[in-house]
Structures are given as structure tokens and as C-alpha cells.
Design an enzyme around this catalytic site. Structure first.
Site, PDB file in Angstrom:
ATOM      1  N   ASP A  47       0.691  -1.075   0.069  1.00 27.05           N
ATOM      2  CA  ASP A  47       0.072  -0.050  -0.084  1.00 27.05           C
ATOM      3  C   ASP A  47       0.909   1.231   0.071  1.00 27.05           C
ATOM      4  O   ASP A  47       2.001   1.064   0.444  1.00 27.05           O
ATOM      5  CB  ASP A  47      -1.010   0.172   1.080  1.00 27.05           C
ATOM      6  N   TYR A  67       7.643  -8.453   7.947  1.00 29.67           N
ATOM      7  CA  TYR A  67       7.074  -7.106   8.191  1.00 29.67           C
ATOM      8  C   TYR A  67       7.485  -6.590   9.422  1.00 29.67           C
ATOM      9  O   TYR A  67       7.555  -7.370  10.566  1.00 29.67           O
ATOM     10  CB  TYR A  67       5.841  -7.245   8.111  1.00 29.67           C
TER      11      TYR A  67
END
Length: 297
Positions: free
Chosen positions: A40, A68
């Protein structure tokens, strides 16, 4: 100069993955380019970009496990499950302690069912869920099995973070929201950095802005061969005769290669006179161990 391979890009915040790919495509003057999985605009980090003939490995690269580092804010919920969305609920009580947060986060380790967020690129009847969400439309989504390999909860002053290793298809925004639901206070993802895609790491990535200011000669030296994503697979080298048979789609029987270590169902890197050219899958054919074509590159 031809460009065929993979660039490990560090995507900056504020642009889409598609924009990053478009900039690399224009810079290198290639017709074909793609990425390994959408980040994103809010997110930064590892975005392997495949150029030229390397786009053929896209399906394999997107299937790799990922890592992540996510910021998480407790006490609010938004329609997008991240900090950029519209606030739909706020918690007025005392927020959970770090120990409670840590226990809740670690409870998600393992195989879990996750409902994809409306703000995602998943398609329903040909339309992206995110496009429906922007129009205020919410539809029922089926849960999908994902796997969280590890979660490390981190506290830095007043800020909370999650270090996550997970399977493909995991939505970290939804993981944050689910942890908030587990705690009873709600939560959103406040930041996201992808640290790993398969063997591609943030430490070895090239910031996109740096790449855009490099010469094409220097960039050429940074491109990794497509076969590098299969580095964990064993190599099977075919002599010229069997190479020709294999390239015509015929299986090759293992005993004719003098190999006894081929395992049924396992994928192998296939090499010929000019190097890597295919993936092969070990199988039993007519009662004999063989390697059949899985994918040509």
C-alpha cells in the site's frame, strides 16, 4: 543493453507498487515489468521488481514467505484497518498493558483463519474490493487460511510494534485489527515496512530514488538472475540428448542420469548447455522415478 532479472527495490512511502514498477519500466526502457506483491502507499520496504523475461517467475515469487515490521495503535478502529482510514470506533477505557498486548499478539502464531479486508486488491465478480469500499459498499468475504510463523511484540517508548514472519496472503492491517478485537479495545496499523520477501531483504534493497539516479550500466550490475529465487532447490543438469527431450516436453527417467537422490514431488532446478532453463518435478511414471516439466523459463 537488455535487462532480464529481478531488482530488489525499497519502495518509499506515498506511492503505489504500480507506480514504482512504472518508474523502473520507463527508466530501463523495458516492455515487461511486474512486482511480487502489492505494498500500500502507506507501506515501505522490499518490493522485488521483475523485468524482461523474469516476469515469468512472478507466480513463484509472490508465493514466498514475507517479513514485516508494523506499527500498531491501540484504542481506535477505522474502516480501512490502518491509520489512514475513517475512525469508526474509539475506546475510552484504560488501554491494555504491554504484557497483555504481547500475549494477545503471540496467540496468533500458527495457522489461523483471516478475513481479508474490504480495502484490498482482491476481486469479487471482477471488481476490486477496495473500489467497492470507497463507495461505502461492504460485502461478505470468506476467511482464508494463513500462517503466522512468528510475532515479536516491541515497545519503544509509547509506541508499539509487531515484527511478523508470515505466509503469503497475510494482511498485516487485519492482523492488527484482530489483535485489537482480542484485547477488546480495537487497534489499527499505524505504519508498515516489509523487511523480507523470500531471500530478498530490506538490508540488501536499493531505495527507489537512488535507483532512478543511477546509470543503466550500474543498474545492470544490480539485477539478479530470475533463477536466484529458486536457490533453495537442488540442481539437475541434463546432458544434451536429455535436454532436447525435456525441452520437447518429455519426462526424463532418473536412472538414465545416474541419480538416486531424486525425491518424488520435489521441485528441481533444471540446467542444460546454456544454464538454467526450467523447473522440473520428480514423479513416478510407469513405475520408474522421473523428472517432468513443471515450468519453462
Amino acid at each position: 543493453m537488455e535487462f532480464n532479472g529481478i531488482l530488489n527495490i525499497d519502495k518509499p512511502e506515498g506511492i503505489t507498487s504500480h507506480t514504482a514498477v512504472s518508474r523502473v519500466r520507463r527508466l530501463l526502457g523495458v516492455k515487461k515489468a511486474g512486482h511480487s506483491g502489492t505494498l500500500d502507499p502507506l507501506a515501505t520496504g522490499v518490493l522485488p521488481i521483475m523485468v524482461g523475461t523474469a516476469v515469468k517467475v512472478s507466480d513463484w515469487l509472490t508465493g514466498h514467505n514475507k517479513g514485516y515490521l508494523a506499527g500498531i495503535r491501540l484504542g481506535i478502529e477505522t474502516d480501512s484497518e490502518d491509520i489512514t482510514g475513517k475512525v469508526i470506533a474509539a475506546y475510552n477505557g484504560t488501554l491494555p498493558s504491554f504484557d497483555d498486548f504481547k500475549r494477545a499478539a503471540e496467540s496468533f502464531v500458527g495457522k489461523v483463519q483471516q478475513i481479508p479486508p474490504m480495502y484490498s486488491a482482491i476481486k469479487k465478480d471482477g471488481r476490486k474490493l477496495v473500489d467497492l469500499a470507497r463507495k461505502g459498499v461492504t460485502i461478505e468475504r470468506s476467511p482464508r487460511e494463513i500462517e503466522i510463523y512468528s510475532i515479536n511484540a516491541i515497545q519503544d517508548g509509547t509506541e508499539l510494534f509487531l515484527e511478523v514472519a508470515c505466509s503469503k496472503g497475510t494482511y498485516i492491517r487485519t492482523l492488527c485489527a484482530d489483535i485489537g478485537k482480542c484485547l477488546g479495545c480495537g487497534a489499527v496499523m499505524s505504519s508498515l515496512r516489509r523487511t523480507k520477501v523470500g531471500n530478498f531483504t530490506a538490508a540488501a534493497s536499493i531505495p527507489l530514488d537512488t535507483l532512478l539516479n543511477m546509470s543503466t550500466e550500474d543498474i545492470h550490475g544490480l539485477i539478479m538472475p530470475a533463477e536466484s529465487i529458486f536457490s533453495d532447490m537442488e540442481i539437475v543438469t541434463l546432458p544434451p540428448f536429455f535436454e532436447r527431450l525435456f525441452k520437447n516436453g518429455a519426462p526424463v527417467f532418473v536412472h538414465k542420469l545416474g541419480r538416486s537422490d531424486i525425491i518424488e514431488g520435489v521441485l528441481y532446478r533444471i540446467y542444460g548447455s546454456e544454464g538454467f532453463f526450467a523447473l522440473g518435478e520428480a514423479a513416478v511414471i510407469d513405475g520408474l522415478d522421473a523428472i517432468k516439466v513443471k515450468k519453462f523459463f
